[in-house]
Design a protein around this motif. Sequence first.
Motif, PDB file in Angstrom:
ATOM      1  N   UNK A  90       0.917  -1.149  -0.010  1.00  0.00           N
ATOM      2  CA  UNK A  90      -0.034  -0.058  -0.104  1.00  0.00           C
ATOM      3  C   UNK A  90       0.761   1.210   0.111  1.00  0.00           C
ATOM      4  N   UNK A  91       2.025   1.312   0.684  1.00  0.00           N
ATOM      5  CA  UNK A  91       3.021   2.335   0.723  1.00  0.00           C
ATOM      6  C   UNK A  91       3.429   2.742  -0.592  1.00  0.00           C
ATOM      7  N   UNK A  92       3.907   1.416  -1.099  1.00  0.00           N
ATOM      8  CA  UNK A  92       4.158   1.715  -2.526  1.00  0.00           C
ATOM      9  C   UNK A  92       3.407   2.125  -3.740  1.00  0.00           C
ATOM     10  N   UNK A  93       2.045   1.476  -3.757  1.00  0.00           N
ATOM     11  CA  UNK A  93       0.844   1.843  -4.554  1.00  0.00           C
ATOM     12  C   UNK A  93       0.464   3.349  -4.325  1.00  0.00           C
ATOM     13  N   UNK A  94       0.629   3.839  -3.062  1.00  0.00           N
ATOM     14  CA  UNK A  94       0.153   5.217  -2.954  1.00  0.00           C
ATOM     15  C   UNK A  94       1.364   6.200  -2.616  1.00  0.00           C
ATOM     16  N   UNK A  95       2.563   5.765  -3.174  1.00  0.00           N
ATOM     17  CA  UNK A  95       3.548   6.485  -3.380  1.00  0.00           C
ATOM     18  C   UNK A  95       3.800   7.240  -1.974  1.00  0.00           C
ATOM     19  N   UNK A  96       4.001   6.648  -0.909  1.00  0.00           N
ATOM     20  CA  UNK A  96       3.988   7.142   0.512  1.00  0.00           C
ATOM     21  C   UNK A  96       5.479   7.018   0.880  1.00  0.00           C
ATOM     22  N   UNK A  97       6.066   8.167   1.215  1.00  0.00           N
ATOM     23  CA  UNK A  97       7.582   8.338   1.587  1.00  0.00           C
ATOM     24  C   UNK A  97       7.870   8.801   2.940  1.00  0.00           C
ATOM     25  N   UNK A  98       6.805   9.373   3.438  1.00  0.00           N
ATOM     26  CA  UNK A  98       6.983  10.237   4.682  1.00  0.00           C
ATOM     27  C   UNK A  98       5.998   9.319   5.822  1.00  0.00           C
ATOM     28  N   UNK A  99       6.721   8.733   6.512  1.00  0.00           N
ATOM     29  CA  UNK A  99       6.421   7.846   7.541  1.00  0.00           C
ATOM     30  C   UNK A  99       6.370   8.565   8.893  1.00  0.00           C
ATOM     31  N   UNK A 100       6.474   9.815   9.218  1.00  0.00           N
ATOM     32  CA  UNK A 100       6.550  10.761  10.322  1.00  0.00           C
ATOM     33  C   UNK A 100       4.769  10.431  10.993  1.00  0.00           C
ATOM     34  N   UNK A 101       3.812  10.214  10.192  1.00  0.00           N
ATOM     35  CA  UNK A 101       2.804   9.931  10.713  1.00  0.00           C
ATOM     36  C   UNK A 101       2.585   8.886  11.855  1.00  0.00           C
ATOM     37  N   UNK A 102       3.470   7.798  11.534  1.00  0.00           N
ATOM     38  CA  UNK A 102       3.335   6.616  12.556  1.00  0.00           C
ATOM     39  C   UNK A 102       3.817   6.991  14.024  1.00  0.00           C
ATOM     40  N   UNK A 103       4.126   8.219  14.119  1.00  0.00           N
ATOM     41  CA  UNK A 103       4.516   8.391  15.683  1.00  0.00           C
ATOM     42  C   UNK A 103       3.249   9.148  16.188  1.00  0.00           C
ATOM     43  N   UNK A 104       2.268   9.369  15.243  1.00  0.00           N
ATOM     44  CA  UNK A 104       0.983   9.889  15.849  1.00  0.00           C
ATOM     45  C   UNK A 104       0.192   8.847  16.722  1.00  0.00           C
ATOM     46  N   UNK A 105      -0.374   9.140  17.818  1.00  0.00           N
ATOM     47  CA  UNK A 105      -1.336   8.116  18.524  1.00  0.00           C
ATOM     48  C   UNK A 105      -2.475   7.745  17.890  1.00  0.00           C
TER      49      UNK A 105
END
Length: 265
Positions: A71-86
């Motif tokens: 899904x990260x690849x399909x949606x071209x997600x490269x910024x994963x800082x959101x995973x720090x959010x609760x």
Amino acid sequence: MCKKVNKQKNKGDGNSQQTINGNVIVNGLTPQEAVSVVNKLFYDNFPKLVEEAKQTVNDRINEIESSLLKAFDDNKITDFSAFKRPDVQYSVLELEKTYAKYGNNDLLNLLTKLVITRISTATTNKIGFALDMAMQLANKLSSADLDFLSLTFVSKMVRFGEVVQGDLNSVCNCYNDIANVLDVNNFDSFEFLQSLNCFCIDLASSQARISKTYGVDESALKKQLSNKYDFVPHDYQLTYPATILAIINLETKTTRKFNLSTWIR
């Protein structure tokens, strides 16, 4: 000391029963001994069951990782800082718990899409709250339930720009194409979905709403429109969490894309 013994033969089952000083003994076992047999069976087999369950969970966690990476690849997600959010961590945890428990691939795809959507959504806006509620709701719904929500959504809440105004064939072709990919053949899902607060009041039938939206005759529309729309509840549309699930299900089964902010404001 004398023991008071009563012995009787149960008819037809071959079991003998004795009562000795108030304790019932069946086939030579007291209730306490019978419970001991049950406990032994449990403890003899529990380590094996735990090991098998652990392996299943590990396999499913690996499948979740693969699904998210794709899904990260399909949606071209490269910024994963959101995973720090609760809020995002909560969504991922719900995904892991739900898929580890049920192991349903359709559910995995749905939950993965919810997580991906949550990553790009602000923490405290209405869409964010609705996504959290949709995550909790998703594991309770079958594929047929999701299709019921999607059909309700398109018939009560959407106006398709490609449909030619006043053109009955254009209207029916659009809505029948969608109905063909959705498994809705009865009202079975309605009461269950209603109990989960998936509906809010909307006083119009699906056919009446479609005919008014596109300026076509309702009686002529009913003759050409798929009878699946007969099962859409007349007096209801979807709540925000149900709308999100309906949209994601539609995007999975068709090539259509929808902007959540159009319906959740």
